[in-house]
Motif scaffolding. Structure first.
Motif, PDB file in Angstrom:
ATOM      1  N   PHE A  97       0.895  -1.306   0.026  1.00 11.50           N
ATOM      2  CA  PHE A  97       0.118  -0.125   0.026  1.00 11.50           C
ATOM      3  C   PHE A  97       0.684   1.332  -0.075  1.00 11.50           C
ATOM      4  CE2 PHE A  97      -1.819  -3.444   2.456  1.00 11.50           C
ATOM      5  CZ  PHE A  97      -2.840  -3.510   1.576  1.00 11.50           C
ATOM      6  N   SER A 104      -7.915   7.424   2.783  1.00  6.99           N
ATOM      7  CA  SER A 104      -9.238   7.399   1.924  1.00  6.99           C
ATOM      8  C   SER A 104     -10.343   7.634   2.630  1.00  6.99           C
ATOM      9  CB  SER A 104      -9.021   6.259   0.888  1.00  6.99           C
ATOM     10  OG  SER A 104      -9.034   5.195   1.434  1.00  6.99           O
ATOM     11  N   ARG A 131      -8.760   2.881  -3.756  1.00  8.30           N
ATOM     12  CA  ARG A 131      -8.189   2.732  -2.459  1.00  8.30           C
ATOM     13  C   ARG A 131      -8.863   2.952  -1.098  1.00  8.30           C
ATOM     14  NH1 ARG A 131      -3.113   4.397  -0.313  1.00  8.30           N
ATOM     15  NH2 ARG A 131      -2.852   4.031   1.570  1.00  8.30           N
TER      16      ARG A 131
END
Length: 593
Positions: A106, A334, A195
């Motif tokens: 990530f 996010s 995301r």
């Protein structure tokens, strides 16, 4: 080795779109697969090599970013490292320089590959150019090099060896994926592209770890209890049943609807503080907040009363909110931020019967009497009060009271977390009960916590009198039979009871269950709360039951194959024209040099 097929970049924007009629055009994806496979075979690159650690173990991208964050601009670290990652983008600058955006765990890092700075002899320019044209978004590569910073301050790994293609992507990786049906059917692609999808699931993982740490730090032990048993008890719900073919069993079994009775047996057995995080299964409907398969967290604490449970719940929820707030601020950005002002202790508290009587404007009938359901329905009609399910002939007293609470009490939780305490006995057959001095009604030592209008957790002082517990089981079944021929969640399709008096549990109570506080919470409800999502399917790795039973297969029709082949032929023609143009540009570039 032939250059990559030029049609792939042209095709990618269309590969994940839907035709106007709504039918998926499989020929697009099939064509991409064939074209990509063709160019990899032509370049002798359709390989899936075993991972090797000849130059040392690979470094994870987050560790790379942390370790070399202070490297000076224009300088190179002394240590040569290997990193692996998925290509997010490829930028080519001339014939001898390319930039790769790599993602792993990530986090991103830039890969810088300059042909003139490769330190391994024997790499020809043609090999470098072929790799540069071959690499696509979605490929998984390995880069060996040294950390550096570009003039713009971008932390990068500058390759000292030609990057290695570890796993070529044969399907396109879109830059956007917004269609809800496509996102669900191709959840793995949704995770790579959106995301928020993966951040919600990461938050779930962090929350589960937080809960385990919370209980372990307070002396609880985690146990795993049976999922398959002869009967499913511990909640009012219809179970899934399976048939055991093993000759030693040879009977129908039920999948558990809750681990409650098993965990309380452990308390009887001397495990004073026990919890379990695991799956539960209820053969019921699917909606935005319910799925037949979900994850439960339950704990049981010997010698804890309702006040202790409320205090522990406030501590757990506020701690979880703070933990998630920090995660969202640093890693899961996010997701929407969490307003901690909502989680100030103490939470609100309302007593079920007094608060409901105040809201309705009349005194409730004796809710333990044989005619309680009919008396309550008559009063509601007399006062022109309408609630969901009021006119259903099979609605139970417990369900009717629950609907009233949803309408008149739970909205208080929209501004601040709310405990609703002391439910009528008919709503809590596994809880200890007492005569309320305020109302003269028999109520349970139970409370539920609501946040933003949704139930989050349920807790009560457990019934430990074997005779009382058995009578409550019997009363629950008698009430269901009296009130409706097919009470929701109580009877199966054949009209047989899905609930039974669990005699083995009653027998376990005869060995002595200490005064015990019990607590239960659906993990998905907690993830929904802290991630800000409105659908339980977003908190499940592959969506709800409807989604996982309708995952599309890889069936390809002859029409799809024919159309894909036609597109391949057209692409080959375009590829030949493109290669001629590129050759001319290269000749001009080399003559200028």
């Amino acid at each position: 080795m032939n250059p990559s097929t030029p049609c792939l970049q042209f095709l990618r924007p269309y590969a994940w779109k839907w035709k106007p009629m709504g039918a998926r055009n499989a020929a697009y994806l099939r064509f991409y697969h064939l074209a990509r496979q063709h160019e990899l075979i032509q370049s002798n690159a359709l390989k899936y090599p075993r991972i090797r650690h000849e130059g040392g173990a690979p470094m994870r991208i987050p560790i790379f970013r942390e370790k070399f964050k202070d490297v000076e601009m224009g300088k190179h670290a002394d240590e040569e490292v290997i990193i692996h990652g998925r290509v997010q983008s490829v930028r080519r600058a001339g014939n001898k320089l390319m930039f790769l955006d790599l993602k792993g765990e990530f986090e991103h890092v830039q890969g810088l590959c300059n042909f003139n700075k490769l330190q391994v002899t024997g790499v020809e320019l043609g090999e470098f150019k072929t790799l540069a044209k071959l690499l696509n978004r979605g490929d998984i590569v390995s880069i060996t090099g040294r950390a550096t910073k570009t003039p713009t301050g971008e932390l990068s790994i500058e390759a000292t060896r030609l990057p290695e293609l570890l796993t070529p992507a044969l399907a396109p990786l879109p830059f956007k994926l917004e269609d809800e049906e496509v996102r669900i059917q191709h959840r793995h692609v949704d995770m790579l592209v959106n995301r928020k999808t993966i951040d919600t699931l990461r938050l779930r993982s962090h929350l589960i770890k937080y809960l385990r740490d919370f209980f372990h730090e307070r002396g609880f032990l985690e146990f795993q209890t049976p999922i398959l048993a002869e009967n499913a008890n511990g909640a009012t719900a219809r179970p899934f049943t399976v048939t055991a073919s093993e000759t030693s069993v040879n009977k129908n079994l039920a999948m558990r609807i809750a681990p409650e009775l098993w965990l309380k047996r452990l308390v009887v057995g001397g495990v004073d503080k026990v919890f379990e995080l695991g799956p539960a299964f209820r053969n019921e409907g699917i909606d935005q907040t319910h799925n037949p398969e979900f994850t439960m967290c339950e704990f049981y604490n010997a010698y804890a009363n309702l006040d202790d449970l409320i205090t522990l719940t406030e501590e757990l929820i506020c701690g979880a909110a703070s933990h998630c707030r920090d995660l969202i601020a640093t890693k899961l950005d996010s997701l929407p931020p969490i307003d901690m002002s909502q989680y100030q202790r103490p939470f609100q508290q309302l007593e079920f019967i007094p608060a409901l009587e105040s809201a309705l404007g009349f005194k409730l009938p004796d809710l333990s009497g044989p005619s309680a359901r009919e008396d309550l329905l008559a009063l509601l009609k007399q006062h022109n009060i309408d609630v969901p399910g009021l006119n259903k002939p099979d609605i139970t007293l417990a369900k009717l009271l629950d609907n009233l609470a949803s309408e008149f009490l739970e909205p208080y939780s929209l501004t601040k977390p709310l405990f609703i305490t002391h439910h009528p006995v008919c709503m809590s057959p596994l809880s200890k009960s007492f005569l309320c001095p305020k109302t003269g009604q028999h109520v349970s030592a139970r409370t539920e916590v609501f946040i933003n209008g949704k139930e989050l957790a349920n807790m009560y002082e457990e019934e430990n009198d074997p005779a009382s517990q058995r009578q409550k089981f019997v009363d629950q079944l008698d009430a269901a039979k009296r009130e409706a021929s097919l009470a929701p969640g109580v009877y199966n399709e054949e009209g047989e009871s899905a609930m039974e008096v669990d005699e083995s549990y009653v027998q376990a109570l005869e060995s002595g269950l200490p005064p015990t506080g019990g607590w239960g919470c659906g993990i998905e409800r907690m993830v929904m709360l802290f991630s800000g999502t409105k659908r339980i399917s977003d908190c499940l790795s592959f969506g709800n039951l409807r989604h996982v039973t309708n995952v599309p297969g890889a069936v390809r029709t002859g029409e799809d194959e024919e159309k894909a082949r036609e597109m391949m032929d057209e692409a080959e023609k375009k590829g030949r024209r493109e290669r001629k143009r590129e050759k001319k540009e290269e000749d001009v570039s080399e003559s200028d040099a």
